[in-house]
Motif scaffolding. Structure first.
Motif, short mmCIF file in Angstrom:
data_model
loop_
_atom_site.label_atom_id
_atom_site.label_comp_id
_atom_site.label_asym_id
_atom_site.label_seq_id
_atom_site.Cartn_x
_atom_site.Cartn_y
_atom_site.Cartn_z
N UNK A 51 0.83 -1.20 0.00
CA UNK A 51 0.00 0.00 0.00
C UNK A 51 0.87 1.26 0.00
N UNK A 52 2.02 1.21 0.72
CA UNK A 52 2.91 2.37 0.77
C UNK A 52 3.76 2.50 -0.48
N UNK A 53 4.20 1.36 -1.01
CA UNK A 53 5.16 1.37 -2.11
C UNK A 53 4.55 1.90 -3.40
N UNK A 54 3.35 1.46 -3.72
CA UNK A 54 2.76 1.79 -5.01
C UNK A 54 2.23 3.22 -5.02
N UNK A 55 2.65 4.00 -6.00
CA UNK A 55 2.16 5.37 -6.15
C UNK A 55 0.75 5.33 -6.74
N UNK A 56 -0.20 5.78 -5.96
CA UNK A 56 -1.60 5.82 -6.39
C UNK A 56 -2.12 7.24 -6.20
N UNK A 57 -2.63 7.82 -7.27
CA UNK A 57 -3.20 9.17 -7.17
C UNK A 57 -4.60 9.06 -6.59
N UNK A 58 -4.80 9.80 -5.52
CA UNK A 58 -6.03 9.69 -4.72
C UNK A 58 -6.57 11.10 -4.52
N UNK A 81 11.30 6.94 8.82
CA UNK A 81 11.18 7.14 7.38
C UNK A 81 10.05 8.14 7.11
N UNK A 82 10.34 9.44 6.99
CA UNK A 82 9.26 10.40 6.71
C UNK A 82 8.48 10.04 5.44
N UNK A 83 9.16 9.48 4.47
CA UNK A 83 8.53 8.94 3.27
C UNK A 83 8.91 7.48 3.17
N UNK A 84 8.12 6.71 2.45
CA UNK A 84 8.39 5.27 2.34
C UNK A 84 9.78 5.03 1.77
N UNK A 85 10.55 4.20 2.46
CA UNK A 85 11.91 3.81 2.07
C UNK A 85 12.92 4.94 2.12
N UNK A 86 12.57 6.07 2.74
CA UNK A 86 13.52 7.19 2.89
C UNK A 86 13.96 7.22 4.36
N UNK A 87 15.08 6.57 4.62
CA UNK A 87 15.58 6.38 5.98
C UNK A 87 16.38 7.60 6.43
N UNK A 88 15.97 8.22 7.54
CA UNK A 88 16.68 9.41 8.03
C UNK A 88 17.55 9.10 9.25
N UNK A 89 17.65 7.85 9.65
CA UNK A 89 18.42 7.51 10.84
C UNK A 89 19.92 7.53 10.55
N UNK A 90 20.69 7.93 11.54
CA UNK A 90 22.13 7.79 11.39
C UNK A 90 22.54 6.40 11.86
#
Length: 500
Positions: free
Chosen positions: A357-364, A455-464
């Motif tokens: 559900x997070x991975x697929x870009x769906x225009x809503x 991850x503020x966005x899916x698969x965008x890891x901000x952790x050090x």
């Protein structure tokens, strides 16, 4: 004298395959296993689990003036409400009855799926019925039917030792979750999720919606009459509604069913369990009179998956209220085609996406669906100053919280792309739900709810590297966290209190 030719061993590939198939069928028959599928596993919590089907009459009300074209009867008239209760049961009490995963008549559900596939006729309905019987016809729900609620006299002393702070009467009280299923599903589609929660000390009411979104349901009246309810498309109604109006009407009907479920649960808790049992056309609930005061109506949460999650968000508007006394919401994969998502929510809310559900870009409604869902959580947290989370369960797909992958693990993993172990997938949803329910009880953040945004966005890891190394390994393995209250707790009214 030699054996007849038909009994002589011939090690051909055909002989081996036929023998193996025959042996498999015999084993399934002997051990009461469904053909071509897996048994639903037993629950893993500390409590045994009971289940009761309740179909309660309602004061008839029409949510819409729409009627079925072929019969002229109201399409959205509420007659009864049907739900399955899953609850902590008395230890080691076994029932003589069991509930099938696909309720009888199986042909009704098969016809419903044929209608969803738009190939509804005698031949295809028969094919669907045979296929459904072969795959899951004998699959049983591993909960004991109509056994006493945990905490009767025989369990009182043991329970009091574990819970010395309970009410003076010593009878344990349990938080309540009302659960709303998704499109093309029913009250039996999520029995593992519901049963696992019951085995951990929660009462779950899994509603069967009759808004035309399920494959098939039998409405049973107290006079013994029955009505079959199938998928209802806008083209089958008069006057034919626009799609958005049709969806809004269906969600309004679902909300009415949610409110009626709350009404029945309140009656049980207030001591009218015997009357509920007497009026129950499903003839279950013989011990409901003993449930007086056992439901924590002040700890009632609304949960839903997919279309049910969209409906749950809608029903949380104005909560807690008399009709909808929900103090929290659990939102699983809110729908991508079931209408706008309500963000007018004033109670703590946990939103979980599957990876698919997070991975697929769906225009809503003109925006990416992920962004819309994230904005709902952020509004609850930043504007309403209520705790809110939005997370992704890694490796899961949209059906992962349902029973389907457990029954058909290889098939569903292959067709949906899930990479998580199917049972672990359900258990991760259960653990997060348990963490949320505990948070509502004492305000303490545990498990995945204790973490900051990863991850503020899916698969965008901000952790050090340091934070990644310090993170709990199970949470690291199974979760991405997109929205979460800061542990610094900057919002007035959120720090150091039990949530209201």
């Amino acid at each position: 004298m030699g054996l007849p030719a038909v009994l002589r061993r011939r090690w051909s590939s055909r002989y081996i395959l036929c023998s193996a198939a025959g042996l498999y069928i015999v084993i399934c028959f002997l051990f009461d296993m469904p053909l071509l599928s897996s048994k639903l596993p037993n629950y893993t919590g500390k409590y045994d689990v009971g289940t009761i089907d309740i179909e309660a009459p309602c004061a008839r009300r029409n949510v819409s003036d729409l009627v079925f074209t072929n019969t002229g009867k109201p399409a959205f008239e509420l007659e009864t409400v049907l739900f399955s209760l899953y609850y902590p049961a008395v230890d080691k009490v076994r029932s003589q009855k069991s509930h099938l995963w696909v309720p009888k008549p199986l042909s009704l559900t098969a016809e419903g799926y044929a209608r969803f596939a738009k190939i509804n006729n005698f031949l295809t309905n028969s094919v669907f019925t045979v296929a459904l019987w072969t795959l899951v016809g004998s699959t049983k729900i591993p909960a004991q039917v109509d056994v006493p609620l945990h905490g009767t006299v025989k369990t009182y002393q043991d329970y009091q030792k574990e819970h010395p702070s309970d009410d003076d009467d010593g009878l344990p009280r349990f938080p309540v979750i009302v659960f709303s299923h998704g499109m093309a599903s029913s009250r039996t589609s999520y029995t593992q999720y519901c049963g696992e929660l019951a085995s951990r000390g929660f009462i779950v009411a899994a509603i069967e919606h009759r808004d035309g979104s399920g494959p098939g349901s039998v409405i049973m009246s107290t006079d013994g009459s029955t009505t079959n309810r199938f998928l209802a498309r806008p083209s089958e109604l008069q006057p034919e509604p626009a799609m958005e109006d049709y969806k809004a009407t269906g969600l309004a009907f679902r909300q009415a069913e949610i409110e009626e479920t709350v009404r029945v649960l309140r009656e049980i808790n207030e001591g009218s369990g015997k009357a509920v049992y007497t009026a129950n056309s499903r003839k279950e609930g013989v011990d409901l009179a003993e449930w007086r005061g056992r439901l924590m109506m002040d700890r009632m949460v609304l949960a839903g998956h997919s279309y049910g999650a969209t409906g749950a968000l809608r029903a949380l508007k104005g909560a807690p209220s008399a009709e909808r006394p929900f103090v929290g919401g659990i939102i699983l994969d809110p729908g991508k085609s079931s209408g706008p998502l309500n963000d007018d929510i004033n109670v703590p809310t946990m939103i979980i996406h599957s990876s698919s559900w997070s991975k697929k870009l769906t225009i809503f409604h003109g925006q990416p669906h992920f962004a819309v869902v994230k904005a709902v959580a952020e509004k609850i947290l930043n504007e309403r100053h209520k705790f809110a989370w939005f997370m992704t369960a890694k490796g899961t797909t949209h059906p992962s919280v349902t029973d389907a992958p457990l029954i058909e693990p290889m098939l569903l993993s292959w067709t949906t792309g899930a990479t998580i172990n199917v049972r672990e997938g359900v258990l991760q949803y259960v653990k997060a739900t348990q963490d949320f329910m505990r948070f509502l009880a004492d305000g303490q953040r545990q498990g995945v709810l204790k973490e900051e945004v990863t991850h503020p966005e899916y698969d965008h890891d901000i952790r050090d590297d340091a934070r990644r190394a310090a993170m709990n390994k199970e949470i690291e393995k199974y979760w991405q966290i997109h929205v979460a209250p800061s542990t610094a707790c900057p919002y007035p009214g959120l720090c150091g209190i039990v949530p209201d």
